[in-house]
Design a protein around this motif. Structure first.
Motif, PDB file in Angstrom:
ATOM      1  N   ASP A  51       6.583   2.275  -6.782  1.00 51.91           N
ATOM      2  CA  ASP A  51       5.506   2.984  -7.470  1.00 51.91           C
ATOM      3  C   ASP A  51       4.760   3.808  -6.427  1.00 51.91           C
ATOM      4  O   ASP A  51       3.998   3.266  -5.623  1.00 51.91           O
ATOM      5  N   VAL A  52       4.997   5.122  -6.431  1.00 52.32           N
ATOM      6  CA  VAL A  52       4.392   6.024  -5.443  1.00 52.32           C
ATOM      7  C   VAL A  52       3.033   6.495  -5.949  1.00 52.32           C
ATOM      8  O   VAL A  52       2.928   7.054  -7.040  1.00 52.32           O
ATOM      9  N   GLY A  53       1.981   6.286  -5.147  1.00 45.09           N
ATOM     10  CA  GLY A  53       0.626   6.603  -5.587  1.00 45.09           C
ATOM     11  C   GLY A  53       0.190   5.607  -6.652  1.00 45.09           C
ATOM     12  O   GLY A  53      -0.316   5.988  -7.705  1.00 45.09           O
ATOM     13  N   CYS A  54       0.383   4.334  -6.354  1.00 46.56           N
ATOM     14  CA  CYS A  54       0.166   3.280  -7.351  1.00 46.56           C
ATOM     15  C   CYS A  54      -1.287   3.113  -7.758  1.00 46.56           C
ATOM     16  O   CYS A  54      -1.578   2.552  -8.817  1.00 46.56           O
ATOM     17  N   LYS A  89      -1.872  -9.120  -2.219  1.00 44.71           N
ATOM     18  CA  LYS A  89      -1.336  -8.091  -1.331  1.00 44.71           C
ATOM     19  C   LYS A  89       0.191  -8.099  -1.258  1.00 44.71           C
ATOM     20  O   LYS A  89       0.811  -7.077  -0.987  1.00 44.71           O
ATOM     21  N   HIS A  90       0.803  -9.261  -1.472  1.00 48.97           N
ATOM     22  CA  HIS A  90       2.239  -9.362  -1.212  1.00 48.97           C
ATOM     23  C   HIS A  90       3.048  -9.942  -2.376  1.00 48.97           C
ATOM     24  O   HIS A  90       4.265  -9.810  -2.395  1.00 48.97           O
ATOM     25  N   ASP A  91       2.423 -10.602  -3.317  1.00 45.31           N
ATOM     26  CA  ASP A  91       3.149 -11.263  -4.383  1.00 45.31           C
ATOM     27  C   ASP A  91       2.338 -11.190  -5.674  1.00 45.31           C
ATOM     28  O   ASP A  91       1.161 -11.559  -5.669  1.00 45.31           O
ATOM     29  N   PRO A  92       2.902 -10.637  -6.748  1.00 46.76           N
ATOM     30  CA  PRO A  92       4.307 -10.309  -6.990  1.00 46.76           C
ATOM     31  C   PRO A  92       4.711  -8.910  -6.538  1.00 46.76           C
ATOM     32  O   PRO A  92       5.886  -8.559  -6.611  1.00 46.76           O
ATOM     33  N   VAL A  93       3.752  -8.101  -6.074  1.00 50.71           N
ATOM     34  CA  VAL A  93       4.050  -6.726  -5.660  1.00 50.71           C
ATOM     35  C   VAL A  93       3.897  -6.620  -4.149  1.00 50.71           C
ATOM     36  O   VAL A  93       2.946  -7.170  -3.579  1.00 50.71           O
ATOM     37  N   GLN A  94       4.804  -5.918  -3.496  1.00 49.77           N
ATOM     38  CA  GLN A  94       4.667  -5.643  -2.071  1.00 49.77           C
ATOM     39  C   GLN A  94       3.996  -4.281  -1.911  1.00 49.77           C
ATOM     40  O   GLN A  94       4.610  -3.250  -2.193  1.00 49.77           O
ATOM     41  N   PHE A  95       2.727  -4.289  -1.511  1.00 45.34           N
ATOM     42  CA  PHE A  95       1.964  -3.047  -1.386  1.00 45.34           C
ATOM     43  C   PHE A  95       2.058  -2.488   0.034  1.00 45.34           C
ATOM     44  O   PHE A  95       2.113  -3.234   1.015  1.00 45.34           O
ATOM     45  N   HIS A  96       2.058  -1.150   0.094  1.00 45.38           N
ATOM     46  CA  HIS A  96       2.101  -0.456   1.380  1.00 45.38           C
ATOM     47  C   HIS A  96       1.062   0.658   1.379  1.00 45.38           C
ATOM     48  O   HIS A  96       0.892   1.356   0.379  1.00 45.38           O
ATOM     49  N   PHE A  97       0.384   0.810   2.499  1.00 45.31           N
ATOM     50  CA  PHE A  97      -0.509   1.950   2.698  1.00 45.31           C
ATOM     51  C   PHE A  97       0.337   3.068   3.283  1.00 45.31           C
ATOM     52  O   PHE A  97       0.997   2.896   4.304  1.00 45.31           O
ATOM     53  N   GLY A  98       0.362   4.229   2.609  1.00 42.87           N
ATOM     54  CA  GLY A  98       1.205   5.290   3.117  1.00 42.87           C
ATOM     55  C   GLY A  98       1.095   6.576   2.333  1.00 42.87           C
ATOM     56  O   GLY A  98       0.365   6.668   1.344  1.00 42.87           O
ATOM     57  N   ASP A  99       1.837   7.564   2.784  1.00 43.48           N
ATOM     58  CA  ASP A  99       1.787   8.936   2.302  1.00 43.48           C
ATOM     59  C   ASP A  99       3.008   9.236   1.454  1.00 43.48           C
ATOM     60  O   ASP A  99       4.147   8.977   1.866  1.00 43.48           O
ATOM     61  N   ALA A 100       2.803   9.794   0.274  1.00 40.79           N
ATOM     62  CA  ALA A 100       3.915  10.128  -0.618  1.00 40.79           C
ATOM     63  C   ALA A 100       4.873  11.128   0.012  1.00 40.79           C
ATOM     64  O   ALA A 100       6.062  11.161  -0.332  1.00 40.79           O
TER      65      ALA A 100
END
Length: 212
Positions: A51-54, A89-100
């Motif tokens: 999911d980009v730009g979640c 932060k990690h379960d059930p979704v693995q989130f990342h801080f980053g640029d599309a």
């Protein structure tokens, strides 16, 4: 380029919008519209989906109804904090801080890529779409939801000054420039008079014979 098609200004904008985003979002992007878009993405239970730009996780929540292998990425720490509060932060979704436009994932990492309510803030949307094509497997599906271009001339000028609004023709141009071939579009609207969303679904090209 609209005033919010700037990463620093967009982060500042979402710092404040994150406080009310979930309440405001339902007037433009409803659960019913999300469900219709998810049918177009056609996710299987074992698919790995990005999911980009979640944002605060509205699209993420829908994806979790179809698969447990969901990854979320956003450039706004304030939006991510809201998402973490919902899911961890990690379960059930693995989130990342980053640029599309510079996704921190290897080529072909995902079976499908989803992005809703994000492309309108990217300074270079074609580059973001190229990145989505890179990280999805050959033949994988990419779905992007963005704001449909207004019909009123007055609102067109206002829209152009704020962020990216586009129609199906412009979406075709962006997706094809990014290397996609088969692209389809559906225009959605929560109710008469409300802003319209354009859902674009594209399939990444299959790897040609002899390609690495």
């Amino acid at each position: 380029m609209g005033v919010l098609e700037n990463k620093a200004r967009a982060r500042t904008f979402y710092k404040y919008l994150s406080k009310v985003y979930d309440r405001v979002n339902t007037f433009v992007w409803t659960e019913e519209m999300r469900a219709e878009a998810l049918e177009m993405l056609d996710v299987d239970a074992d698919d790995r989906v990005l999911d980009v730009g979640c944002g605060t996780g509205f699209g993420t929540e829908g994806l979790l109804q179809h698969t447990d292998n969901v990854y979320g990425l956003d450039q706004s720490p304030h939006q991510l904090e809201k998402a973490w509060a919902k899911f961890g932060k990690h379960d059930p979704v693995q989130f990342h801080f980053g640029d599309a436009e510079r996704l921190p994932f290897k080529d072909g990492s995902f079976d499908a890529v989803w992005s809703s309510g994000s492309i309108e803030y990217w300074p270079n949307p074609v580059e973001g779409l190229r990145e989505m094509r890179r990280v999805v497997k050959p033949g994988g599906t990419v779905l992007v939801v963005g704001p449909d271009y207004p019909e009123s001339t007055v609102f067109q000028k206002l829209a152009d000054a704020i962020m990216l609004f586009y129609d199906a023709e412009e979406a075709d141009r962006m997706f094809h420039e990014a290397g996609f071939e088969d692209v389809e579009h559906v225009v959605q609207q929560a109710k008469p008079g409300s802003p319209k969303a354009i859902v674009s679904v594209a399939r990444a090209p299959e790897r040609s014979e002899g390609a690495d």
